[in-house]
Motif scaffolding. Structure first.
Motif, short mmCIF file in Angstrom:
data_model
loop_
_atom_site.label_atom_id
_atom_site.label_comp_id
_atom_site.label_asym_id
_atom_site.label_seq_id
_atom_site.Cartn_x
_atom_site.Cartn_y
_atom_site.Cartn_z
N THR A 1 -45.94 3.78 47.61
CA THR A 1 -44.78 3.53 46.23
C THR A 1 -45.64 2.64 45.22
O THR A 1 -44.92 2.43 44.51
N GLU A 2 -47.34 1.67 45.44
CA GLU A 2 -47.60 1.36 44.37
C GLU A 2 -47.75 2.41 43.37
O GLU A 2 -48.03 2.61 41.89
N ALA A 3 -48.44 3.99 43.94
CA ALA A 3 -48.59 4.42 42.52
C ALA A 3 -47.53 4.65 41.88
O ALA A 3 -47.44 6.07 41.32
N TYR A 4 -46.67 5.80 43.52
CA TYR A 4 -45.38 5.85 42.62
C TYR A 4 -44.78 5.45 41.65
O TYR A 4 -44.37 6.13 40.28
N LEU A 5 -44.97 4.23 41.67
CA LEU A 5 -44.11 3.00 40.11
C LEU A 5 -45.10 3.10 39.30
O LEU A 5 -44.35 3.11 38.34
N GLN A 6 -47.09 3.27 39.53
CA GLN A 6 -46.90 3.14 37.97
C GLN A 6 -47.38 4.88 37.88
O GLN A 6 -47.27 4.26 36.41
N CYS A 7 -47.00 5.52 38.40
CA CYS A 7 -46.46 6.59 37.50
C CYS A 7 -45.63 6.79 36.59
O CYS A 7 -46.04 6.90 36.03
N GLY A 8 -44.45 6.05 37.20
CA GLY A 8 -43.55 5.69 36.00
C GLY A 8 -43.58 4.92 35.05
O GLY A 8 -43.08 4.92 34.02
N LEU A 9 -44.07 3.79 35.44
CA LEU A 9 -44.60 2.63 34.22
C LEU A 9 -45.29 3.36 33.84
O LEU A 9 -45.71 3.38 31.84
N GLU A 10 -46.55 5.03 33.90
CA GLU A 10 -47.07 5.36 32.66
C GLU A 10 -46.29 6.74 32.06
O GLU A 10 -46.86 7.43 31.20
N GLY A 11 -45.45 6.42 32.46
CA GLY A 11 -44.48 7.28 31.69
C GLY A 11 -44.30 8.76 32.55
O GLY A 11 -44.12 9.75 30.85
N LEU A 12 -45.15 9.53 33.28
CA LEU A 12 -44.69 10.55 33.47
C LEU A 12 -44.10 11.59 34.14
O LEU A 12 -44.07 12.70 34.47
N GLY A 13 -42.99 10.61 34.81
CA GLY A 13 -41.48 11.20 34.95
C GLY A 13 -40.49 10.34 34.98
O GLY A 13 -40.72 8.83 35.37
N LEU A 14 -39.71 10.72 35.32
CA LEU A 14 -38.30 9.31 36.36
C LEU A 14 -38.76 9.16 38.09
O LEU A 14 -39.41 10.24 38.51
#
Length: 303
Positions: A225-238
């Motif tokens: 989950t934390e990695a998933y959230l970080q990907c979103g915060l980095e603007g990599l996708g929805l």
């Protein structure tokens, strides 16, 4: 020979289908477990288990002995639980498993309070997105989200989780905001890989009174989950995650909800435990405390 310990060990081997796993959950050397069962079989004058390099099964005598052990130990647990309930301070060790995001956000910040209220209880907490097998892993209780398929478990409803679709301002500036579920075909998504199946989870929506799922293509997938959230915060996708996790970032502006009108139906959050361990005073105390935390939180409002 400690007959009760031998009976408990025998039951754990049968339930775990493994000498090694039983030894691990009992915090005993495997050699000790093997010797204990050999001595038990010698004392009973009957083989209890059929063992090979790959399989483990009960003999006819083993099946009868397992049934008797379960009844005897359950009765002992019931009596001990009644005595424990009369005690001013519950005591014992509780092994609990829960999603990491719930543990970090709700449980860990309140552990000092738990220690002060229940100094006689030792907690062993597992924080993981991996679904735990209560019997096989020797866990007393676990917090789970979603529908419970296993009817053999005792479940206590804690609240609900709402799942939302969101993205960072950076992503929305670059790709725009989808105005419908069908518009997602023109967007980038981050997929979450299920630890249970090893496959990406379908995205969930509620449109015109109906629940629907959508398989999203993705260049990036993660299983935490934390990695998933970080990907979103980095603007990599929805991304699509619980509002409970997203709420601080929605408030700060680091994430923005999209497709709010198609938000999926809320899913239940429950704490569950096997029938065989429901008499533990320490476990019951921990379950009650967890229920208090959820009662005081936003989960009751579906976050």
């Amino acid at each position: 020979m400690d007959k009760l310990q031998a009976m408990t060990t025998f039951m754990r081997i049968v339930e775990a289908q493994s000498f090694s796993k039983a030894a691990e959950t009992l915090s005993l050397p495997r050699s000790s477990v093997t010797t204990m069962i050999k001595n038990l079989e010698h004392e009973l004058g009957a083989a209890l288990l059929r063992r090979s390099t790959r399989t483990l099964s009960l003999t006819d005598a083993g099946e009868r002995y397992y049934t008797s052990c379960r009844a005897i130990l359950a009765e002992i647990a019931r009596v001990e639980s009644e005595l424990s309930a009369d005690a001013a301070t519950p005591r014992g060790r509780v092994r609990a498993d829960m999603p990491g995001v719930i543990g970090r956000a709700m449980v860990l910040p309140r552990l000092r309070e738990f220690e002060q209220r229940f100094p006689g209880i030792e907690l062993a907490l597992g924080l993981s997105d991996r679904p735990a097998d209560l019997i096989y892993d020797g866990i007393d209780c676990v917090i789970r989200t979603g529908a419970l398929a296993d009817s053999s478990l005792i479940a206590r409803r804690l609240g609900e989780l709402s799942w939302i679709t969101c993205a960072s301002p950076r992503y929305l500036k670059e790709y725009g905001e989808p105005d419908s579920v069908s518009a997602l075909n023109d967007h980038r998504a981050i997929n979450y890989i299920s630890n249970a199946t090893g496959r990406p989870l379908d995205w969930r929506f509620h449109v015109q009174g109906e629940d629907l799922t959508k398989t999203m293509p993705s260049r990036f997938s993660v299983n935490e989950t934390e990695a998933y959230l970080q990907c979103g915060l980095e603007g990599l996708g929805l991304i699509q995650l619980s509002e409970f996790v997203a709420l601080p970032y929605l408030k700060s502006g680091r994430l923005k909800e999209v497709l709010a009108s198609a938000r999926s139906s809320a899913v239940p959050v429950s704490i569950v435990y096997p029938h065989g361990r429901n008499a533990s005073g320490a476990t019951r105390t921990f379950v009650d405390w967890i229920a208090e935390l959820f009662e005081q939180s936003d989960f009751k409002r579906g976050l």
